[in-house]
Design an enzyme around this catalytic site. Sequence first.
Site, PDB file in Angstrom:
ATOM      1  N   CYS A 160       0.720  -0.930  -0.020  1.00 42.58           N
ATOM      2  CA  CYS A 160       0.103  -0.095   0.044  1.00 42.58           C
ATOM      3  C   CYS A 160       1.002   1.114   0.031  1.00 42.58           C
ATOM      4  O   CYS A 160       0.357   2.333  -0.217  1.00 42.58           O
ATOM      5  CB  CYS A 160      -0.986  -0.034   0.950  1.00 42.58           C
ATOM      6  N   HIS A 183      -3.123   7.395   2.825  1.00 42.78           N
ATOM      7  CA  HIS A 183      -3.713   5.909   2.390  1.00 42.78           C
ATOM      8  C   HIS A 183      -5.167   5.723   2.891  1.00 42.78           C
ATOM      9  O   HIS A 183      -5.134   5.967   4.217  1.00 42.78           O
ATOM     10  CB  HIS A 183      -2.552   4.901   2.992  1.00 42.78           C
ATOM     11  N   ASN A 191     -10.272   0.414   0.475  1.00 49.72           N
ATOM     12  CA  ASN A 191      -8.714   0.424   0.239  1.00 49.72           C
ATOM     13  C   ASN A 191      -8.253  -0.290  -0.874  1.00 49.72           C
ATOM     14  O   ASN A 191      -8.142  -1.549  -1.110  1.00 49.72           O
ATOM     15  CB  ASN A 191      -8.172  -0.401   1.657  1.00 49.72           C
TER      16      ASN A 191
HETATM   17  N1  COA Z   1     -18.323  -7.938   9.953  1.00 50.65           N
HETATM   18  C1  COA Z   1     -18.864  -8.130  11.136  1.00 50.65           C
HETATM   19  N2  COA Z   1     -18.013  -8.301  12.229  1.00 50.65           N
HETATM   20  C2  COA Z   1     -16.659  -8.443  11.899  1.00 50.65           C
HETATM   21  C3  COA Z   1     -16.271  -8.127  10.577  1.00 50.65           C
HETATM   22  C4  COA Z   1     -17.076  -7.832   9.488  1.00 50.65           C
HETATM   23  N3  COA Z   1     -16.582  -7.779   8.450  1.00 50.65           N
HETATM   24  N4  COA Z   1     -14.901  -8.448  10.547  1.00 50.65           N
HETATM   25  C5  COA Z   1     -14.743  -8.695  12.001  1.00 50.65           C
HETATM   26  N5  COA Z   1     -15.532  -8.881  12.797  1.00 50.65           N
HETATM   27  C6  COA Z   1     -16.049  -9.093  14.071  1.00 50.65           C
HETATM   28  C7  COA Z   1     -14.833  -9.931  14.742  1.00 50.65           C
HETATM   29  O1  COA Z   1     -15.057 -11.344  14.412  1.00 50.65           O
HETATM   30  C8  COA Z   1     -15.049  -9.706  16.038  1.00 50.65           C
HETATM   31  O2  COA Z   1     -15.970 -10.345  16.752  1.00 50.65           O
HETATM   32  P1  COA Z   1     -15.793 -10.852  18.190  1.00 50.65           P
HETATM   33  O3  COA Z   1     -15.662  -9.790  19.192  1.00 50.65           O
HETATM   34  O4  COA Z   1     -17.152 -11.656  18.480  1.00 50.65           O
HETATM   35  O5  COA Z   1     -14.788 -11.640  18.262  1.00 50.65           O
HETATM   36  C9  COA Z   1     -15.235  -8.275  16.082  1.00 50.65           C
HETATM   37  O6  COA Z   1     -15.856  -7.969  14.852  1.00 50.65           O
HETATM   38  C10 COA Z   1     -14.088  -7.288  16.210  1.00 50.65           C
HETATM   39  O7  COA Z   1     -12.989  -7.599  15.473  1.00 50.65           O
HETATM   40  P2  COA Z   1     -11.601  -6.793  15.359  1.00 50.65           P
HETATM   41  O8  COA Z   1     -10.621  -7.342  14.527  1.00 50.65           O
HETATM   42  O9  COA Z   1     -11.221  -6.522  16.610  1.00 50.65           O
HETATM   43  O10 COA Z   1     -12.184  -5.494  14.840  1.00 50.65           O
HETATM   44  P3  COA Z   1     -11.579  -4.179  14.458  1.00 50.65           P
HETATM   45  O11 COA Z   1     -12.234  -3.086  15.487  1.00 50.65           O
HETATM   46  O12 COA Z   1      -9.787  -4.091  14.808  1.00 50.65           O
HETATM   47  O13 COA Z   1     -11.668  -3.964  12.985  1.00 50.65           O
HETATM   48  C11 COA Z   1     -10.359  -3.890  11.173  1.00 50.65           C
HETATM   49  C12 COA Z   1     -11.049  -4.889  12.122  1.00 50.65           C
HETATM   50  C13 COA Z   1      -9.464  -4.936  10.130  1.00 50.65           C
HETATM   51  C14 COA Z   1     -11.529  -3.378  10.327  1.00 50.65           C
HETATM   52  C15 COA Z   1      -9.536  -2.954  11.588  1.00 50.65           C
HETATM   53  O14 COA Z   1      -8.422  -3.619  12.588  1.00 50.65           O
HETATM   54  C16 COA Z   1      -8.301  -2.231  10.648  1.00 50.65           C
HETATM   55  O15 COA Z   1      -9.036  -1.613   9.973  1.00 50.65           O
HETATM   56  N6  COA Z   1      -7.123  -2.365  10.716  1.00 50.65           N
HETATM   57  C17 COA Z   1      -6.090  -2.036   9.798  1.00 50.65           C
HETATM   58  C18 COA Z   1      -6.341  -2.696   8.540  1.00 50.65           C
HETATM   59  C19 COA Z   1      -5.743  -2.019   7.389  1.00 50.65           C
HETATM   60  O16 COA Z   1      -5.337  -0.772   7.565  1.00 50.65           O
HETATM   61  N7  COA Z   1      -5.420  -2.682   6.552  1.00 50.65           N
HETATM   62  C20 COA Z   1      -4.566  -2.336   5.304  1.00 50.65           C
HETATM   63  C21 COA Z   1      -3.143  -2.305   5.421  1.00 50.65           C
HETATM   64  S1  COA Z   1      -2.683  -1.303   4.023  1.00 50.65           S
END
Ligand code: COA
Length: 317
Positions: A110, A244, A274
């Site tokens: 990215c 980004h 993204n």
């Molecule tokens: N829909 C519904 N629920 C979802 C889900 C979705 N698409 N994806 C994950 N969940 C759930 C998980 O299973 C978890 O459930 P639980 O509490 O029952 O176990 C809950 O949501 C929280 O999951 P978590 O992984 O802690 O969520 P988060 O708030 O960290 O969000 C991301 C997840 C991936 C959106 C976030 O961490 C993120 O954006 N990170 C950066 C990623 C990024 O920038 N990537 C690109 C790199 S260039």
Amino acid sequence: MSFRIIGTGSYVPEKVVTNFDLAEVIDTSDEWIKQRVGISERHISTDESAAEMGYKAALNALEMSNVKPEELDLIIVASISNDTICPTAAGTIQKLLGAKCPAFDVNSACSGFLFAIDTAAGFFARGKVKKALVVGSERMSRIIDWNDRGTCVIFGDGAGAAVLEEGDGYLESKIATYGGDDVIKIPSGTDASPYYNKETEAAHVFMDGQETFKFAVNTITSEIQEITEKAGLSVDDIKYVVPHQANIRIIQFASKRLGLPMEKFFVNIEKYGNTSAASIPMALDELNRTGDLKRGDIIAMTAFGGGLSSATCIIKW
Ligand code: COA
């Protein structure tokens, strides 16, 4: 000698996939995706490669710049998701444009577009080029596990491009790599060698979302501070930050920590998700086409991603 940006372009494939569409096929909801990530919909390529999308973005950028393909001295394309490794995305774009200059790809996930811009800056500094095309183009949909709700709701496809010409607009930059596969990993797929004795992993994005989130907020914040200072400026001199587009909450955290209002951050994640290396040039083009950028404005561009990698630059428009 460095460069200034004289034109931008972007392109997204026609097919739009909304959060509601995704909720029909995996266990997710519009509400969760909007609240946790800030995305409503993304464009998904059904038949175009990253190179073909990059070509269309490049055409828009060349048209705005009033530059003909044969005037280009260099083409650099940032991509991790082209349909072919060889020809490179840059080689295909060169051919489709009818350009004759050297063309090559860079891969820094990215952060790729800003790595490519920094690479182009070296060619300008050595007086080797007068006009260059830099493209970020991704078909992320082909390297996503569509059963993994933690990643498949985040990404989208698209392309962005910028035409650079000799000038004094590239004020300061930092590119950085923190090698490792524990936070983000994208294996390259099948291995046909009869001598290969490891199990082949699927060519999908594997990501520790929370670690990526922390890395992103920390690097955006510290790099913008460090780079503006190195450029002899203060963050208050920045008219726009083009970050980004990975998660709206990452941008909100960075805004708070830097004391820069959200209005200064250009955000279009809601419509595109993204798009990896395409995200910054797509956002830059949309911002540019609002007509709000004036020559002399100070713009920061900042990215993070697989590698792990990060990159930030300050440009004078
Ligand atoms: N829909 C519904 N629920 C979802 C889900 C979705 N698409 N994806 C994950 N969940 C759930 C998980 O299973 C978890 O459930 P639980 O509490 O029952 O176990 C809950 O949501 C929280 O999951 P978590 O992984 O802690 O969520 P988060 O708030 O960290 O969000 C991301 C997840 C991936 C959106 C976030 O961490 C993120 O954006 N990170 C950066 C990623 C990024 O920038 N990537 C690109 C790199 S260039």
